[in-house]
Design a protein around this motif. Structure first.
Motif, PDB file in Angstrom:
ATOM      1  N   ILE A  82      14.550 -37.448   8.387  1.00 46.12           N
ATOM      2  CA  ILE A  82      15.057 -36.234   9.043  1.00 46.12           C
ATOM      3  C   ILE A  82      16.463 -35.867   8.545  1.00 46.12           C
ATOM      4  O   ILE A  82      17.100 -34.980   9.113  1.00 46.12           O
ATOM      5  CB  ILE A  82      15.015 -36.341  10.587  1.00 46.12           C
ATOM      6  N   LEU A  83      16.898 -36.521   7.464  1.00 46.57           N
ATOM      7  CA  LEU A  83      18.153 -36.166   6.820  1.00 46.57           C
ATOM      8  C   LEU A  83      17.861 -35.508   5.474  1.00 46.57           C
ATOM      9  O   LEU A  83      16.891 -35.856   4.808  1.00 46.57           O
ATOM     10  CB  LEU A  83      19.025 -37.399   6.590  1.00 46.57           C
ATOM     11  N   SER A  84      18.702 -34.555   5.087  1.00 43.06           N
ATOM     12  CA  SER A  84      18.509 -33.882   3.804  1.00 43.06           C
ATOM     13  C   SER A  84      19.815 -33.269   3.336  1.00 43.06           C
ATOM     14  O   SER A  84      20.575 -32.726   4.148  1.00 43.06           O
ATOM     15  CB  SER A  84      17.458 -32.775   3.927  1.00 43.06           C
ATOM     16  N   PRO A  85      20.079 -33.317   2.022  1.00 41.29           N
ATOM     17  CA  PRO A  85      21.264 -32.619   1.496  1.00 41.29           C
ATOM     18  C   PRO A  85      21.154 -31.109   1.647  1.00 41.29           C
ATOM     19  O   PRO A  85      22.153 -30.404   1.571  1.00 41.29           O
ATOM     20  CB  PRO A  85      21.284 -33.030   0.015  1.00 41.29           C
ATOM     21  N   ASN A  86      19.939 -30.621   1.885  1.00 38.26           N
ATOM     22  CA  ASN A  86      19.712 -29.186   2.104  1.00 38.26           C
ATOM     23  C   ASN A  86      19.472 -28.885   3.580  1.00 38.26           C
ATOM     24  O   ASN A  86      18.874 -27.861   3.917  1.00 38.26           O
ATOM     25  CB  ASN A  86      18.514 -28.715   1.274  1.00 38.26           C
ATOM     26  N   GLY A  87      19.930 -29.793   4.455  1.00 35.55           N
ATOM     27  CA  GLY A  87      19.688 -29.641   5.885  1.00 35.55           C
ATOM     28  C   GLY A  87      20.705 -28.735   6.556  1.00 35.55           C
ATOM     29  O   GLY A  87      21.484 -28.037   5.911  1.00 35.55           O
ATOM     30  N   GLY A  88      20.664 -28.765   7.859  1.00 34.45           N
ATOM     31  CA  GLY A  88      21.579 -27.941   8.648  1.00 34.45           C
ATOM     32  C   GLY A  88      20.901 -26.700   9.182  1.00 34.45           C
ATOM     33  O   GLY A  88      19.680 -26.543   9.094  1.00 34.45           O
ATOM     34  N   GLY A  89      21.691 -25.828   9.761  1.00 31.72           N
ATOM     35  CA  GLY A  89      21.142 -24.608  10.342  1.00 31.72           C
ATOM     36  C   GLY A  89      20.423 -24.893  11.638  1.00 31.72           C
ATOM     37  O   GLY A  89      20.846 -25.731  12.435  1.00 31.72           O
ATOM     38  N   LYS A  90      19.298 -24.239  11.839  1.00 32.52           N
ATOM     39  CA  LYS A  90      18.527 -24.436  13.054  1.00 32.52           C
ATOM     40  C   LYS A  90      17.040 -24.359  12.733  1.00 32.52           C
ATOM     41  O   LYS A  90      16.653 -23.828  11.683  1.00 32.52           O
ATOM     42  CB  LYS A  90      18.915 -23.398  14.109  1.00 32.52           C
ATOM     43  N   PRO A  91      16.221 -24.898  13.601  1.00 30.37           N
ATOM     44  CA  PRO A  91      14.774 -24.852  13.352  1.00 30.37           C
ATOM     45  C   PRO A  91      14.226 -23.439  13.489  1.00 30.37           C
ATOM     46  O   PRO A  91      14.917 -22.526  13.937  1.00 30.37           O
ATOM     47  CB  PRO A  91      14.219 -25.787  14.425  1.00 30.37           C
ATOM     48  N   LYS A  92      12.960 -23.296  13.102  1.00 32.56           N
ATOM     49  CA  LYS A  92      12.294 -21.997  13.180  1.00 32.56           C
ATOM     50  C   LYS A  92      10.980 -22.152  13.924  1.00 32.56           C
ATOM     51  O   LYS A  92      10.560 -23.249  14.252  1.00 32.56           O
ATOM     52  CB  LYS A  92      12.030 -21.455  11.765  1.00 32.56           C
ATOM     53  N   GLY A  93      10.351 -21.028  14.156  1.00 32.07           N
ATOM     54  CA  GLY A  93       8.973 -21.007  14.633  1.00 32.07           C
ATOM     55  C   GLY A  93       8.731 -21.739  15.931  1.00 32.07           C
ATOM     56  O   GLY A  93       9.513 -21.656  16.875  1.00 32.07           O
ATOM     57  N   GLU A  94       7.615 -22.498  15.950  1.00 33.75           N
ATOM     58  CA  GLU A  94       7.173 -23.153  17.176  1.00 33.75           C
ATOM     59  C   GLU A  94       8.165 -24.193  17.684  1.00 33.75           C
ATOM     60  O   GLU A  94       8.338 -24.350  18.890  1.00 33.75           O
ATOM     61  CB  GLU A  94       5.808 -23.810  16.943  1.00 33.75           C
ATOM     62  N   LEU A  95       8.820 -24.893  16.762  1.00 32.00           N
ATOM     63  CA  LEU A  95       9.794 -25.901  17.196  1.00 32.00           C
ATOM     64  C   LEU A  95      10.972 -25.242  17.888  1.00 32.00           C
ATOM     65  O   LEU A  95      11.413 -25.707  18.954  1.00 32.00           O
ATOM     66  CB  LEU A  95      10.278 -26.731  16.015  1.00 32.00           C
ATOM     67  N   LEU A  96      11.495 -24.175  17.322  1.00 27.49           N
ATOM     68  CA  LEU A  96      12.615 -23.478  17.962  1.00 27.49           C
ATOM     69  C   LEU A  96      12.202 -22.954  19.333  1.00 27.49           C
ATOM     70  O   LEU A  96      12.961 -23.088  20.305  1.00 27.49           O
ATOM     71  CB  LEU A  96      13.100 -22.332  17.076  1.00 27.49           C
ATOM     72  N   LYS A  97      11.005 -22.386  19.436  1.00 31.14           N
ATOM     73  CA  LYS A  97      10.536 -21.873  20.722  1.00 31.14           C
ATOM     74  C   LYS A  97      10.418 -22.995  21.746  1.00 31.14           C
ATOM     75  O   LYS A  97      10.810 -22.835  22.913  1.00 31.14           O
ATOM     76  CB  LYS A  97       9.187 -21.181  20.553  1.00 31.14           C
ATOM     77  N   ALA A  98       9.892 -24.153  21.308  1.00 31.43           N
ATOM     78  CA  ALA A  98       9.750 -25.284  22.231  1.00 31.43           C
ATOM     79  C   ALA A  98      11.110 -25.788  22.698  1.00 31.43           C
ATOM     80  O   ALA A  98      11.284 -26.154  23.871  1.00 31.43           O
ATOM     81  CB  ALA A  98       8.965 -26.406  21.555  1.00 31.43           C
ATOM     82  N   ILE A  99      12.085 -25.811  21.795  1.00 30.35           N
ATOM     83  CA  ILE A  99      13.442 -26.228  22.162  1.00 30.35           C
ATOM     84  C   ILE A  99      14.039 -25.248  23.158  1.00 30.35           C
ATOM     85  O   ILE A  99      14.648 -25.655  24.167  1.00 30.35           O
ATOM     86  CB  ILE A  99      14.313 -26.347  20.901  1.00 30.35           C
ATOM     87  N   GLU A 100      13.882 -23.963  22.895  1.00 27.67           N
ATOM     88  CA  GLU A 100      14.438 -22.942  23.806  1.00 27.67           C
ATOM     89  C   GLU A 100      13.751 -22.990  25.160  1.00 27.67           C
ATOM     90  O   GLU A 100      14.404 -22.819  26.200  1.00 27.67           O
ATOM     91  CB  GLU A 100      14.296 -21.566  23.165  1.00 27.67           C
ATOM     92  N   ASP A 101      12.442 -23.235  25.176  1.00 31.09           N
ATOM     93  CA  ASP A 101      11.719 -23.336  26.448  1.00 31.09           C
ATOM     94  C   ASP A 101      12.194 -24.540  27.255  1.00 31.09           C
ATOM     95  O   ASP A 101      12.309 -24.480  28.486  1.00 31.09           O
ATOM     96  CB  ASP A 101      10.209 -23.465  26.194  1.00 31.09           C
ATOM     97  N   ALA A 102      12.460 -25.646  26.561  1.00 35.90           N
ATOM     98  CA  ALA A 102      12.820 -26.888  27.255  1.00 35.90           C
ATOM     99  C   ALA A 102      14.276 -26.922  27.700  1.00 35.90           C
ATOM    100  O   ALA A 102      14.592 -27.471  28.763  1.00 35.90           O
ATOM    101  CB  ALA A 102      12.529 -28.090  26.353  1.00 35.90           C
ATOM    102  N   PHE A 103      15.164 -26.330  26.891  1.00 37.85           N
ATOM    103  CA  PHE A 103      16.595 -26.491  27.149  1.00 37.85           C
ATOM    104  C   PHE A 103      17.326 -25.180  27.450  1.00 37.85           C
ATOM    105  O   PHE A 103      18.503 -25.219  27.824  1.00 37.85           O
ATOM    106  CB  PHE A 103      17.261 -27.175  25.948  1.00 37.85           C
ATOM    107  N   GLY A 104      16.667 -24.064  27.274  1.00 31.64           N
ATOM    108  CA  GLY A 104      17.294 -22.778  27.538  1.00 31.64           C
ATOM    109  C   GLY A 104      17.784 -22.091  26.284  1.00 31.64           C
ATOM    110  O   GLY A 104      17.735 -20.875  26.180  1.00 31.64           O
ATOM    111  N   SER A 105      18.281 -22.865  25.329  1.00 32.99           N
ATOM    112  CA  SER A 105      18.743 -22.331  24.050  1.00 32.99           C
ATOM    113  C   SER A 105      18.919 -23.494  23.082  1.00 32.99           C
ATOM    114  O   SER A 105      18.984 -24.661  23.496  1.00 32.99           O
ATOM    115  CB  SER A 105      20.066 -21.573  24.205  1.00 32.99           C
TER     116      SER A 105
END
Length: 201
Positions: A82-105
């Motif tokens: 789950i580490l990458s030199p091209n990492g960072g930013g934020k997730p997209k799609g279903e994962l982002l929606k699941a995170i927002e549903d669970a935590f609010g943002s």
């Protein structure tokens, strides 16, 4: 069949300046390598030999050597992915929606995750997990324990941060919060999204 130390998909210095090359080299080759060797020694000739690491962790274990080194092997294997030199930013799609549903943002998720990582007393890990109901939650575990173990939160980890001092001390010394903040710059959200999809199956 013995467990093998997984190879990194990037060079030791690829995550700089967020995680330095010397820490990566020692962490992977010495610490993870040690857990791998000791896990193989602990299960050799037992009923655990030939089982997957997930099967070993979920069913529990009689020997501390299996718990400590099995956890260390599994946790670090996930961590490197789950580490990458091209990492960072934020997730997209279903994962982002699941995170927002669970935590609010997404920002509130980061706050909750950082609270677990910074607040872990002594050595351990902070995790983002998929629970049985497919919802997400954050938790932390001591030492090399993880959510799959009988004493864990019961979820499947899809993102984790190592807060043992060996993961950051050469560069950050006692400033764990700085290391935790820098971690977001190297998170491979594509891999976390894949872990999320696999955990829901």
């Amino acid at each position: 069949m013995a467990f093998d130390l997984p190879k990194l998909n990037y060079a030791f210095d690829a995550l700089e300046p967020h995680i330095d090359a010397k820490t990566m080299e020692i962490h992977h080759d010495k610490h993870h390598g040690g857990y791998t060797d000791k896990l193989n020694a602990a299960i050799e000739g037992t009923e655990l030999e030939g089982k997957s690491i997930e099967e070993i962790l979920v069913q529990g274990f009689e020997k501390d050597a299996v718990r400590n080194n099995g956890g260390g092997f599994y946790n670090h294997s996930l961590f490197w992915e789950i580490l990458s030199p091209n990492g960072g930013g934020k997730p997209k799609g279903e994962l982002l929606k699941a995170i927002e549903d669970a935590f609010g943002s997404f920002e509130k998720f980061k706050e909750a995750f950082e609270e677990k990582a910074k607040g872990q007393f002594g050595s351990g890990w902070a995790w983002l997990c998929v629970m049985d109901g497919k919802e997400l939650m954050v938790c932390n575990t001591a030492n090399q324990d993880n959510p799959l173990m009988p004493n864990g939160c019961g979820g499947t980890p899809i993102l984790g941060i190592d807060v043992w001092e060996h993961a950051y001390y050469l560069n950050y010394q006692n400033k764990r919060p700085d290391y935790v903040s820098a971690f977001w710059n190297v998170v491979n959200w594509d891999q976390v999204a894949k872990n999320f999809e696999d955990a829901k199956k």
